[in-house]
Design an enzyme around this catalytic site. Sequence first.
Site, PDB file in Angstrom:
ATOM      1  N   LYS A 189     -34.080   4.588 -19.467  1.00  0.00           N
ATOM      2  CA  LYS A 189     -34.441   5.550 -20.523  1.00  0.00           C
ATOM      3  C   LYS A 189     -35.913   5.888 -20.333  1.00  0.00           C
ATOM      4  O   LYS A 189     -36.660   5.111 -19.747  1.00  0.00           O
ATOM      5  CB  LYS A 189     -34.214   4.904 -21.902  1.00  0.00           C
ATOM      6  CG  LYS A 189     -34.080   5.895 -23.025  1.00  0.00           C
ATOM      7  CD  LYS A 189     -32.686   6.482 -23.124  1.00  0.00           C
ATOM      8  CE  LYS A 189     -32.647   7.645 -24.085  1.00  0.00           C
ATOM      9  NZ  LYS A 189     -31.286   8.195 -24.253  1.00  0.00           N
ATOM     10  N   ASP A 212     -32.384  14.091 -24.011  1.00  0.00           N
ATOM     11  CA  ASP A 212     -32.156  13.311 -25.240  1.00  0.00           C
ATOM     12  C   ASP A 212     -32.861  14.111 -26.328  1.00  0.00           C
ATOM     13  O   ASP A 212     -33.087  15.329 -26.152  1.00  0.00           O
ATOM     14  CB  ASP A 212     -32.722  11.889 -25.085  1.00  0.00           C
ATOM     15  CG  ASP A 212     -32.290  10.951 -26.209  1.00  0.00           C
ATOM     16  OD1 ASP A 212     -31.132  10.535 -26.217  1.00  0.00           O
ATOM     17  OD2 ASP A 212     -33.111  10.648 -27.111  1.00  0.00           O
TER      18      ASP A 212
HETATM   19  P1  NDP Z   1     -31.522  17.010 -30.467  1.00  0.00           P
HETATM   20  O1  NDP Z   1     -32.989  16.950 -30.309  1.00  0.00           O
HETATM   21  O2  NDP Z   1     -30.774  18.126 -29.862  1.00  0.00           O
HETATM   22  O3  NDP Z   1     -31.139  16.952 -32.019  1.00  0.00           O
HETATM   23  C1  NDP Z   1     -31.574  15.924 -32.838  1.00  0.00           C
HETATM   24  C2  NDP Z   1     -31.186  16.275 -34.265  1.00  0.00           C
HETATM   25  O4  NDP Z   1     -31.495  15.165 -35.095  1.00  0.00           O
HETATM   26  C3  NDP Z   1     -31.954  17.469 -34.817  1.00  0.00           C
HETATM   27  O5  NDP Z   1     -31.159  18.137 -35.748  1.00  0.00           O
HETATM   28  C4  NDP Z   1     -33.131  16.784 -35.497  1.00  0.00           C
HETATM   29  O6  NDP Z   1     -33.718  17.544 -36.531  1.00  0.00           O
HETATM   30  C5  NDP Z   1     -32.474  15.559 -36.074  1.00  0.00           C
HETATM   31  N1  NDP Z   1     -33.446  14.483 -36.229  1.00  0.00           N
HETATM   32  C6  NDP Z   1     -34.274  13.961 -35.287  1.00  0.00           C
HETATM   33  N2  NDP Z   1     -35.053  13.007 -35.819  1.00  0.00           N
HETATM   34  C7  NDP Z   1     -34.693  12.934 -37.128  1.00  0.00           C
HETATM   35  C8  NDP Z   1     -35.112  12.132 -38.216  1.00  0.00           C
HETATM   36  N3  NDP Z   1     -36.074  11.203 -38.055  1.00  0.00           N
HETATM   37  N4  NDP Z   1     -34.524  12.323 -39.420  1.00  0.00           N
HETATM   38  C9  NDP Z   1     -33.563  13.260 -39.588  1.00  0.00           C
HETATM   39  N5  NDP Z   1     -33.111  14.040 -38.583  1.00  0.00           N
HETATM   40  C10 NDP Z   1     -33.671  13.875 -37.394  1.00  0.00           C
HETATM   41  O7  NDP Z   1     -30.975  15.585 -29.917  1.00  0.00           O
HETATM   42  P2  NDP Z   1     -29.519  15.215 -29.447  1.00  0.00           P
HETATM   43  O8  NDP Z   1     -28.529  15.910 -30.294  1.00  0.00           O
HETATM   44  O9  NDP Z   1     -29.467  15.346 -27.983  1.00  0.00           O
HETATM   45  O10 NDP Z   1     -29.496  13.650 -29.746  1.00  0.00           O
HETATM   46  C11 NDP Z   1     -29.136  13.141 -31.031  1.00  0.00           C
HETATM   47  C12 NDP Z   1     -28.846  11.658 -30.919  1.00  0.00           C
HETATM   48  O11 NDP Z   1     -27.765  11.457 -29.979  1.00  0.00           O
HETATM   49  C13 NDP Z   1     -29.970  10.792 -30.400  1.00  0.00           C
HETATM   50  O12 NDP Z   1     -29.873   9.508 -30.997  1.00  0.00           O
HETATM   51  C14 NDP Z   1     -29.669  10.668 -28.913  1.00  0.00           C
HETATM   52  O13 NDP Z   1     -30.248   9.518 -28.357  1.00  0.00           O
HETATM   53  C15 NDP Z   1     -28.148  10.544 -28.977  1.00  0.00           C
HETATM   54  N6  NDP Z   1     -27.477  10.884 -27.733  1.00  0.00           N
HETATM   55  C16 NDP Z   1     -27.628  12.123 -27.167  1.00  0.00           C
HETATM   56  C17 NDP Z   1     -26.942  12.431 -26.015  1.00  0.00           C
HETATM   57  C18 NDP Z   1     -26.989  13.801 -25.427  1.00  0.00           C
HETATM   58  O14 NDP Z   1     -26.236  14.046 -24.459  1.00  0.00           O
HETATM   59  N7  NDP Z   1     -27.777  14.716 -25.941  1.00  0.00           N
HETATM   60  C19 NDP Z   1     -26.110  11.424 -25.317  1.00  0.00           C
HETATM   61  C20 NDP Z   1     -25.945  10.188 -26.059  1.00  0.00           C
HETATM   62  C21 NDP Z   1     -26.639   9.940 -27.200  1.00  0.00           C
HETATM   63  P3  NDP Z   1     -35.118  18.302 -36.238  1.00  0.00           P
HETATM   64  O15 NDP Z   1     -34.747  19.434 -35.322  1.00  0.00           O
HETATM   65  O16 NDP Z   1     -35.572  18.718 -37.575  1.00  0.00           O
HETATM   66  O17 NDP Z   1     -36.007  17.290 -35.586  1.00  0.00           O
END
Ligand code: NDP
Length: 448
Positions: free
Chosen positions: A129, A169
């Site tokens: 990571k 991520d």
């Molecule tokens: P994105 O950056 O595309 O989206 C993240 C989302 O979560 C946004 O809506 C963001 O809101 C919100 N968010 C982030 N931090 C916070 C917080 N502290 N409180 C509330 N909302 C929050 O990320 P991903 O969708 O790619 O990833 C989401 C999760 O999935 C992570 O835990 C990641 O590690 C996990 N993951 C992702 C994979 C992937 O292929 N993308 C694979 C496996 C796991 P805002 O825009 O306002 O920050």
Amino acid sequence: MTTMTSACNYDLSSLIDVINPGPLYRSAIEEVAESVCPVIESNKAYQQARVFERLLIPDRVIRFRVEWVNDAGGVEVNFGWRIEHTNVLGPYKGGLRFHPSVTEDTLHFLAYEQCFKNALTGQPIGGGKGGSNFNPKGKSDNEVMRFCQAFMRELQRHIGPSVDVPAGDIGVGGREIGYLYGQYMKITKQRDGVMTGKPLGLGGLLGRTEATGYGTVTFAEEMLKHNGDSIDGKRVMISGSGNVALYAAELAMEKGAHVVTMSDSGGSISFEKGMTSEQLVELIEYKEVQRGRLANWKGEGMSYHPEARPWSLVDADVALPCATQHEVEKDDAAALVDRGVKVVAEGANMPCTHQARSVFHYKGIVFGPGKAANAGGVATSCFEMSQNASHSTWTKEQSLDKLTGVMVDIHEQCVSNAPMVNGVVDYGTGADRGGFIKLADAIVAMGV
Ligand code: NDP
């Protein structure tokens, strides 16, 4: 670690003190320790090879300075990291996270979890990571590009298609991967697919964008099927509105479910009757292209709740936390139970705290941990590696069919390794044991 220490008759405390994990990494280690303790106890080779202990310390931690110039001409400085946890099953594989909250502890915990997840996919990929405390929010496109280029100037010397293959991520989507990979190509002259989640024109895979969210829904569906139920007609709460959340919503709705919440870091939206497919198309464009905030998004039949998490807002059957770690705490878990939720599958990495998971176990809620439920993203990244290595082009159907197969297989592995707790399958323990056995067998085979 007392459970592990006493139940397994090991003294891990000195080693734990040496590595001195931060709170996130410690909680990840403790979860796994509890799950795999009986597996280690019943296997002399694992004990002699000290596989559990050897998995605690990453192969290496790379930390570097990222310096870049903002639009006003000022010099900016950030940390960059890559944690290469283990390559015992294949090249280090795991995403890059750009978010101001990123610390070395965050990345240790994510890298450790990634090793188990990648092992569960059954594919030849190790765990890693990386990321930065850079905040892409509010930055211009050019600033994001200059940051990505500066980050890659350092990272490029550590990665390679059979060495370490980063992906996206939080805060790292197609735009960032394009800039990172573009810089890698300039510096190294290689177009070898060293990153996954690439834009299609740069060798990306059709279906990778959808994969994590789709995989999470497929896993939730398998959990429901295992109990003789289906996702059709279910009310589904989703948190987040990023890559994972948006495509979880898309597949859930395709399968006949009603998506009743979404969120971002500013607050949540709820839909009494469920979001319509037209609204979802609009939301995907609003979030992915316009990078808008939910606070400013208007839709029929929808309410906005500033600074609220989704979990207590509406009644639901299924919850898919898809935003970030520790976004479901003990009280949120109790609220979910009160709202009628029977199945929880983690689209994000460790969104549910240990206390929240205890509430689910105690109340007989079926709980799918991120290690298993969100493994579709990395599994599909591995398809992207195969596509690039074979100089071929996969169809979207090929990727998504294979993704479904992997998710069904992970579900079966979890069930076959899991005990029953309060009358339901303990998927958390099943996932830890399934992943651990693959890692442990490889470590034993490798020698010291
Ligand atoms: P994105 O950056 O595309 O989206 C993240 C989302 O979560 C946004 O809506 C963001 O809101 C919100 N968010 C982030 N931090 C916070 C917080 N502290 N409180 C509330 N909302 C929050 O990320 P991903 O969708 O790619 O990833 C989401 C999760 O999935 C992570 O835990 C990641 O590690 C996990 N993951 C992702 C994979 C992937 O292929 N993308 C694979 C496996 C796991 P805002 O825009 O306002 O920050």
